[in-house]
Design an enzyme around this catalytic site. Structure first.
Site, PDB file in Angstrom:
ATOM      1  N   CYS A 136     -52.165  10.017  15.266  1.00  0.00           N
ATOM      2  CA  CYS A 136     -52.206  11.076  14.263  1.00  0.00           C
ATOM      3  C   CYS A 136     -51.928  10.503  12.870  1.00  0.00           C
ATOM      4  O   CYS A 136     -52.745   9.797  12.313  1.00  0.00           O
ATOM      5  CB  CYS A 136     -51.261  12.209  14.635  1.00  0.00           C
ATOM      6  SG  CYS A 136     -51.556  13.732  13.702  1.00  0.00           S
ATOM      7  N   HIS A 141     -53.717  13.622  19.740  1.00  0.00           N
ATOM      8  CA  HIS A 141     -52.438  13.297  20.372  1.00  0.00           C
ATOM      9  C   HIS A 141     -52.656  13.041  21.855  1.00  0.00           C
ATOM     10  O   HIS A 141     -52.723  13.984  22.647  1.00  0.00           O
ATOM     11  CB  HIS A 141     -51.437  14.440  20.183  1.00  0.00           C
ATOM     12  CG  HIS A 141     -50.865  14.519  18.812  1.00  0.00           C
ATOM     13  ND1 HIS A 141     -49.706  13.877  18.449  1.00  0.00           N
ATOM     14  CD2 HIS A 141     -51.314  15.141  17.691  1.00  0.00           C
ATOM     15  CE1 HIS A 141     -49.446  14.117  17.163  1.00  0.00           C
ATOM     16  NE2 HIS A 141     -50.409  14.882  16.686  1.00  0.00           N
ATOM     17  N   GLU A 176     -50.528  11.993  23.988  1.00  0.00           N
ATOM     18  CA  GLU A 176     -49.359  12.461  24.737  1.00  0.00           C
ATOM     19  C   GLU A 176     -49.348  13.967  24.917  1.00  0.00           C
ATOM     20  O   GLU A 176     -48.525  14.501  25.674  1.00  0.00           O
ATOM     21  CB  GLU A 176     -48.072  11.986  24.045  1.00  0.00           C
ATOM     22  CG  GLU A 176     -47.656  12.776  22.818  1.00  0.00           C
ATOM     23  CD  GLU A 176     -48.421  12.425  21.542  1.00  0.00           C
ATOM     24  OE1 GLU A 176     -47.962  12.838  20.461  1.00  0.00           O
ATOM     25  OE2 GLU A 176     -49.463  11.756  21.628  1.00  0.00           O
ATOM     26  N   ASP A 224     -40.776  34.137  27.723  1.00  0.00           N
ATOM     27  CA  ASP A 224     -39.627  34.730  27.041  1.00  0.00           C
ATOM     28  C   ASP A 224     -38.377  34.326  27.819  1.00  0.00           C
ATOM     29  O   ASP A 224     -38.224  34.675  28.994  1.00  0.00           O
ATOM     30  CB  ASP A 224     -39.738  36.253  27.001  1.00  0.00           C
ATOM     31  CG  ASP A 224     -40.885  36.725  26.125  1.00  0.00           C
ATOM     32  OD1 ASP A 224     -41.339  35.950  25.272  1.00  0.00           O
ATOM     33  OD2 ASP A 224     -41.339  37.874  26.312  1.00  0.00           O
ATOM     34  N   GLY A 249     -34.277  32.082  16.321  1.00  0.00           N
ATOM     35  CA  GLY A 249     -33.068  31.587  15.674  1.00  0.00           C
ATOM     36  C   GLY A 249     -33.262  30.410  14.740  1.00  0.00           C
ATOM     37  O   GLY A 249     -32.291  29.748  14.361  1.00  0.00           O
ATOM     38  N   ASP A 268     -44.530  40.700  14.576  1.00  0.00           N
ATOM     39  CA  ASP A 268     -44.286  41.761  15.560  1.00  0.00           C
ATOM     40  C   ASP A 268     -44.518  43.128  14.924  1.00  0.00           C
ATOM     41  O   ASP A 268     -43.568  43.790  14.482  1.00  0.00           O
ATOM     42  CB  ASP A 268     -42.845  41.682  16.087  1.00  0.00           C
ATOM     43  CG  ASP A 268     -42.558  40.393  16.830  1.00  0.00           C
ATOM     44  OD1 ASP A 268     -43.414  39.983  17.634  1.00  0.00           O
ATOM     45  OD2 ASP A 268     -41.489  39.794  16.606  1.00  0.00           O
ATOM     46  N   ASN A 280     -48.476  39.433  17.655  1.00  0.00           N
ATOM     47  CA  ASN A 280     -48.084  40.327  18.735  1.00  0.00           C
ATOM     48  C   ASN A 280     -48.432  41.765  18.367  1.00  0.00           C
ATOM     49  O   ASN A 280     -48.845  42.057  17.246  1.00  0.00           O
ATOM     50  CB  ASN A 280     -46.581  40.206  18.995  1.00  0.00           C
ATOM     51  CG  ASN A 280     -46.159  38.774  19.238  1.00  0.00           C
ATOM     52  OD1 ASN A 280     -46.511  38.178  20.237  1.00  0.00           O
ATOM     53  ND2 ASN A 280     -45.397  38.210  18.307  1.00  0.00           N
TER      54      ASN A 280
END
Length: 592
Positions: A141, A246, A248, A289, A376, A447, A512
Site C-alpha cells: 500500500c 493489501h 494480508e 454487535d 466509544g 443512525d 443504518n
C-alpha cells in the site's frame, strides 16, 4: 517466535520524547504523528534498472524483517506471516534494514508523516540502499507509493525517488467514489512472480491516491487495476516487489502472494484457482454487535429496532454466539469484511475495554479480511483526570487488529458544530484520525429515524417523497439522526450529516435505519438512494436485510458500494454464500 526486541516504531517514539500512556503502546501513531512536517529528501541517483543484478537471497527459511514505523494496523501482516510459518524480526535501527535477508514494509497512513518518520530516523537512506542493491523487498500500500518521486497528498511531498512518477489522488469527477475501497481485479503482466497464484481473483484495496503507468515507469509495472482509470497495482524489478492492495487482507488469494514472496523458489502452480474477477465487486459485510450480557460474558447480540433484550420474563440480553468464533466462521463463509460494533458498558473508559481489544487481537490471528470496530472512539477524560485523545483510542484499536474505525455520536456532534460555524477546527475525532491515518481508515455510522411530514417545507432539512406513505398518508419524510444508540434525536438530518462528515474527512458511511432494523423486510431504499447519490465516498447499506433478494435490490436501485447484515447471518437464516450466489445470478460482481 517473533523477536522480543522492541520494534523500530517504539524507538522513534522514545527518541522524539513524545507523550506516553500506560494504556498506549509507545509505538502508537497518536504519539508518533504529533509532528506533521513535510520533510522530503532529494531524489537519489539509482543504477539503471536494467543493470540491477538478480541474486539469490541468503535468507533463512523462516525469518522475515518487518519495518513497522508505528502507523495503523500492522498486526494483520504479523498474523499473516505467523500463519505462514515465519518468525518476525522488527527493525530497530537503519542497520537492521541493510542487514535484512527479506524486508516487508507495510506502509499504513498518510504519505507526508510516513516520509517524515523515514527521514528523521535515517530509514529513507537505508531503504534506498537496500532496494538499489536488489535485496528481497515487499512494500504494501503506502509502502509502494513511497517508492515514487513524490505525492500530491498534503503536498507535494518528496518520496524515496526509486520509481519515476507522481502519486496523485483519484479523480472523483470521473464518476468514481474516493477512496477506492473494496475487492477489485488485477490485470497481471508477465514475470510478476508473486502474483502467479492470483488466478483472476479479487484482491482488497483501500486507498485514495495512486500512481499512473507511464513510459518512464513501465518497466517496473507487474500489474495494473482499473478504477476510473488504469493505475499501478504492483511493481517488480528483480527481487524488489510492491503492491497497492493489501495481501494480508485479501483472504487466501493474498496469502498466496505473501507465500510467493517468502518462498520465491516454490514450483509454479500448474493452474491457479480461477475466478471471474473483472471489476470492483459489491461487498457483503457481516456485522457483530458485541456487548456484555447480564452475566458479564461478551456476546454477539442483535437488536429489534435497537432493542437487544429478549421479550421474555427474564428480559435478558439476546445471545447469538461468541464474537471471535462467529467472525472466524463468517471469514470461512466468504464475508468480504467483518464489522464489530462495541455496545458494551465500557464507554466511559474505552481504553479499559480489554475484552473488546482482545476480541480484535484474537480475531485478526485467523481472519484475513478487513476488520472494522466502532463504539466509544472519541476524546475523553478518565476518573483520575487523565485526558486521552481520540487518536490514542483509535491507535489502540488499530494496533489490536482493526483496519478501520467507525465513529457514531461524536461525528454527529462534530457535524452539527461544522454546519453551525462553517469552520473546520481540526479538533474533532473524525478530523484528527482522518488526518493521521487517511480518510480511508474512518467510517461514520449514521443512525437515522424516518420522520413523516405533510409538505417538504415543514422542516429545515432535506425532505424526500417516500415510496411508502406514512401512517396518516404522508407522502414526504426526512431522516432524523440520533446518538447514544438511537436513544436521542438530534436537530440534523441524515442528508446534512452525510455531506458534513464527508467534508470533515470521513472515507465511508455506514448507513443504518432504526425503522428497518431487525424487521427483515429489506433495506430502506429511499434512504440509501438519497445518501449514496449525495456523497462521493462509499456508502454501506445496513438494517433490514431478510433475504438474498434484498441485497440485489439495494445494489440495483441505489449506488451503495456494500450491504451489511447481522441477524440473518447469526441465526443462519441466510448463509453468506447464498447471498453471493444470488448476486452472481443477477449479474452483480462479487468476490467468490
Amino acid at each position: 517466535m517473533e523477536a522480543t526486541a522492541a520494534p523500530f516504531s517504539s524507538i522513534v517514539s522514545s527518541r522524539q520524547n513524545l507523550p506516553s500512556s500506560s494504556s498506549i503502546r509507545a509505538s502508537s501513531p497518536a504519539s508518533l504523528f504529533l509532528f506533521q512536517k513535510n520533510i522530503g529528501n532529494g531524489n537519489r541517483k539509482f543504477k539503471s534498472p536494467r543493470s540491477l543484478s538478480v541474486r539469490a537471497s541468503s535468507s533463512s527459511d523462516s525469518g522475515v524483517t518487518l519495518l513497522d514505523y508505528g502507523a495503523g494496523n500492522v498486526r494483520s501482516i504479523r498474523n499473516a506471516l505467523r500463519h505462514l510459518g515465519f518468525s518476525i524480526k522488527d527493525v530497530q535501527t537503519p542497520g537492521d534494514i541493510l542487514n535484512a535477508d527479506r524486508l516487508i514494509f507495510p506502509g499504513v497512513g498518510a504519505f507526508a508523516p510516513a516520509m517524515d518518520v523515514l527521514n528523521k530516523t535515517g530509514m529513507a537512506e537505508a531503504l534506498c540502499t537496500y532496494i538499489e542493491n536488489d535485496r528481497p523487498f515487499l512494500g504494501i500500500c503506502l509502502g509502494l507509493q513511497l517508492l515514487f518521486e513524490s505525492s500530491e497528498e498534503n503536498g507535494p511531498v518528496k518520496g524515496l525517488g526509486v520509481i519515476p512518477g507522481i502519486v496523485g489522488r483519484f479523480d472523483s469527477s470521473a464518476g468514481i467514489r474516493v477512496p477506492h475501497i473494496g475487492w477489485n481485479a488485477l490485470q497481471v503482466g508477465k514475470d510478476s512472480e508473486i502474483l502467479d497464484d492470483v488466478g483472476n481473483r479479487h484482491v482488497y484495496f483501500v486507498h485514495s491516491y495512486r500512481a499512473i503507468p507511464s513510459d518512464e515507469n513501465k518497466d517496473w509495472i507487474s500489474s495494473t487495476c482499473n478504477y476510473g482509470e488504469s493505475f499501478i497495482s504492483s511493481i517488480r524489478r528483480g527481487n524488489v516487489h510492491a503492491v497497492q492492495f493489501h495481501p494480508e487482507k485479501s483472504g487466501e488469494v493474498g496469502l498466496s502472494v505473501l507465500r510467493r514472496f517468502l518462498h520465491p523458489k516454490l514450483p509454479a502452480t500448474q493452474k491457479p484457482m480461477e475466478g471471474k474477477a473483472s471489476k470492483l465487486a459489491k461487498r457483503v459485510i457481516a456485522c457483530l454487535d458485541v456487548r456484555t450480557n447480564d452475566k458479564g460474558d461478551l456476546v454477539v447480540t442483535k437488536g429489534d429496532q435497537y432493542d437487544v433484550r429478549e421479550q421474555s420474563n427474564e428480559n435478558e440480553v439476546r445471545n447469538l454466539g461468541k464474537p471471535v468464533d462467529l467472525a472466524g466462521q463468517y471469514y470461512k463463509d466468504g464475508a468480504d469484511e467483518i464489522s464489530f460494533l462495541n455496545i458494551t458498558g465500557f464507554r466511559d473508559f474505552p481504553l479499559g475495554d480489554l475484552p473488546m481489544i482482545q476480541v480484535l487481537r484474537h480475531t485478526s490471528k485467523n481472519v484475513f479480511v478487513p476488520l472494522t470496530v466502532g463504539g466509544g472512539i472519541r476524546d475523553f477524560t478518565d476518573a483520575s483526570g487523565r485526558y486521552y485523545s481520540s487518536l490514542e483510542v483509535a491507535a489502540e484499536y488499530f494496533r489490536s487488529g482493526a483496519d478501520k474505525i467507525s465513529i457514531g455520536s461524536d461525528a454527529v456532534y462534530a457535524a452539527e458544530e461544522f454546519i453551525k460555524s462553517g469552520v473546520k477546527t481540526g479538533k474533532s475525532s473524525l478530523e484528527q484520525i482522518s488526518r493521521v491515518y487517511g480518510n480511508q481508515a474512518v467510517v461514520v455510522s449514521i443512525d437515522p429515524r424516518r420522520v413523516y411530514v405533510n409538505h417538504p417545507d415543514d422542516v429545515p432539512y432535506k425532505v424526500i417523497r417516500v415510496t411508502n406513505p406514512g401512517p396518516n398518508g404522508e407522502e414526504y419524510a426526512w431522516y432524523q439522526c440520533t446518538v447514544s444508540g438511537g436513544r436521542e434525536g438530534r436537530p440534523i438530518g441524515a442528508f446534512e450529516l452525510a455531506k458534513a462528515v464527508e467534508e470533515l474527512g470521513a472515507g465511508e458511511i455506514l448507513l443504518n435505519c432504526i425503522d428497518c432494523d431487525g424487521q427483515g423486510k429489506g433495506f430502506d431504499i429511499d434512504l440509501v438512494k438519497l445518501i449514496s447519490d449525495s456523497v462521493g465516498i462509499p456508502v454501506i447499506a445496513s438494517s433490514g436485510a431478510g433475504t438474498p433478494r434484498h441485497f440485489s435490490e439495494v445494489f440495483e436501485k441505489t449506488n451503495a458500494s456494500a450491504a451489511l447484515a447481522a441477524g440473518i447471518f447469526h441465526r443462519k437464516e441466510v448463509p453468506i454464500q447464498s447471498v453471493k450466489e444470488h448476486l452472481q445470478e443477477e449479474r452483480i460482481e462479487v468476490r467468490i
